[in-house]
Motif scaffolding. Structure first.
Motif, short mmCIF file in Angstrom:
data_model
loop_
_atom_site.label_atom_id
_atom_site.label_comp_id
_atom_site.label_asym_id
_atom_site.label_seq_id
_atom_site.Cartn_x
_atom_site.Cartn_y
_atom_site.Cartn_z
N SER A 141 3.17 4.19 5.01
CA SER A 141 2.52 4.85 6.15
C SER A 141 1.02 4.55 6.16
O SER A 141 0.37 4.52 5.11
CB SER A 141 2.75 6.37 6.07
N TYR A 142 0.50 4.36 7.36
CA TYR A 142 -0.89 3.97 7.50
C TYR A 142 -1.87 4.95 6.85
O TYR A 142 -2.88 4.54 6.28
CB TYR A 142 -1.25 3.82 8.99
N HIS A 143 -1.57 6.25 6.93
CA HIS A 143 -2.53 7.22 6.41
C HIS A 143 -2.64 7.15 4.88
O HIS A 143 -3.56 7.74 4.29
CB HIS A 143 -2.17 8.64 6.86
N HIS A 171 -5.50 -3.59 5.25
CA HIS A 171 -5.41 -3.30 3.82
C HIS A 171 -5.12 -4.56 3.03
O HIS A 171 -5.73 -4.82 1.97
CB HIS A 171 -4.32 -2.26 3.58
N LEU A 203 -3.14 4.33 3.36
CA LEU A 203 -3.85 3.08 3.09
C LEU A 203 -5.36 3.21 3.22
O LEU A 203 -6.06 2.24 3.51
CB LEU A 203 -3.33 1.98 4.03
N ASP A 204 -5.86 4.42 2.99
CA ASP A 204 -7.31 4.63 3.11
C ASP A 204 -8.06 4.25 1.84
O ASP A 204 -9.29 4.29 1.80
CB ASP A 204 -7.61 6.09 3.47
N ARG A 207 -3.73 -4.48 12.59
CA ARG A 207 -3.14 -3.17 12.31
C ARG A 207 -3.64 -2.68 10.95
O ARG A 207 -4.11 -3.48 10.13
CB ARG A 207 -1.61 -3.26 12.30
N PRO A 208 -3.55 -1.38 10.68
CA PRO A 208 -4.04 -0.85 9.40
C PRO A 208 -3.41 -1.51 8.17
O PRO A 208 -4.09 -1.70 7.16
CB PRO A 208 -3.69 0.64 9.48
N ASP A 209 -2.11 -1.85 8.23
CA ASP A 209 -1.49 -2.48 7.06
C ASP A 209 -2.06 -3.89 6.84
O ASP A 209 -2.30 -4.29 5.69
CB ASP A 209 0.03 -2.52 7.20
#
Length: 338
Positions: free
Chosen positions: A97-99, A67, A101-102, A62-64
């Motif tokens: 929130s995932y957005h 990261h 974590l860019d 997952r994105p988290d």
């Protein structure tokens, strides 16, 4: 043959690092060149400059988690690096929130700040305290939460604020004081203050927090969150919907967020299979329906699609004009339910 053997060695090193929950950091230019050739062949990925992971492993994260793999690799490569903002909040276990974590956020000297470059964002600051979480140096939990809140939109800031209340078991007034002290006149301080004013540790997930923020922005704050009702089928048990809306005509409606976490998160599934969790959730939903109130069910896609959640609630009879005065803050001080 030597190249093939070298690649086999590198692939094993990458998998070893993945076993430690982090990306593999290339050690020299030759390794970078060899690994990038395999990136071109879709064997490995380079999610951050000079950091690598196998393609199949990375795509399953997952994105988290992605990261955190990058952060841990950077921390292992540079023992002096200190993380802040959204990265620090995530390291401390707060819902980010995932957005957001860019990019990876780290501390640089306030007196002589280094410039941000690419995916690495440097923040000139002097931390009040530096903690160590699983070998990663990071600003303190409270400072990380506020640092994230001042840099986030209201909905995402509210998710972090709710998470801090759940973690510390403190009330809303204490959080408001903390934000006032740490945010001061920083850009985004007004958003952080507003998030603190609406924060509530009774929310059980970041998704519920973001859904509530959408309701607040639409003038439809719920009357209560996680209210306890006697289960109509098993009266010795309690059943708790995510949201309760009291209406002016004396009736009420319930709101339920159908999040994927309840089917995937080990802490929520508690060792049950997906089939068992689905059956349990279906049973719970049928018991909620028997309470005799309309139940508005929605997904995170509905929450994040402009106007969709407001429309679904209106179908259930919930609008700014039909809601009874007051909101959930009158039913608790923000502390999570025991």
């Amino acid at each position: 043959m030597r190249r093939s053997k070298r690649w086999a060695e590198l692939e094993q090193l990458i998998r070893d690092e993945q076993g430690r929950g982090r990306c593999f950091a290339a050690r020299d230019r030759n390794e970078v060149q060899l690994l990038r050739r395999h990136v071109a062949q879709s064997v490995v990925v380079e999610p951050f400059p000079r950091l690598f992971a196998t393609n199949d492993y990375w795509n399953a994260l997952r994105p988290d988690a992605r990261h955190l793999h990058i952060v841990r690799a950077l921390a292992a490569r540079d023992q002096d690096i200190v993380f802040c903002s959204h990265s620090a909040a995530l390291i401390h276990g707060l819902p980010v929130s995932y957005h957001l974590l860019d990019a990876v956020h780290c501390v640089t000297k306030a007196s002589a700040p280094s410039k941000s470059r690419g995916m690495l964002k440097r923040h000139g600051m002097t931390p009040h305290e530096i903690s160590c979480v699983d070998g990663v140096r990071v600003i303190s939990l409270v400072e990380a939460a506020v640092d994230s809140m001042v840099s986030a939109p209201f909905a995402d800031a509210l998710a972090v604020a709710d998470g801090l209340l759940r973690t510390f078991d403190i009330d809303r007034d204490v959080l408001k004081f903390i934000v006032e002290e740490l945010a001061e006149s920083r850009r985004g301080a007004a958003t952080a203050r507003r998030a603190a004013a609406f924060a509530d540790g009774r929310a059980e997930s970041g998704g519920e927090s973001i859904a509530r923020a959408v309701m607040i922005e639409a003038g439809m704050a719920p009357s209560d969150i996680q209210p306890a009702f006697s289960d109509p089928v098993e009266p010795w048990r309690e059943v708790r919907p995510d949201f309760l809306f009291l209406l002016k005509d004396g009736s009420a409606a319930l709101g339920e967020l159908d999040g994927l976490d309840k089917y995937e998160d080990p802490e929520l599934t508690q060792g049950r299979s997906t089939t068992e969790v689905l059956a349990r959730e279906r049973r719970r939903e049928s018991h909620l329906t028997l309470l005799g109130m309309p139940v508005v069910r929605f997904s995170m896609h509905d929450v994040l699609t402009s106007g969709r959640l407001v429309y679904l609630l209106s179908v259930g009879g919930v609008t700014p004009s039909t809601l009874a005065p007051g909101d959930y803050r009158a039913t608790g001080d923000g502390r999570p339910k025991k």
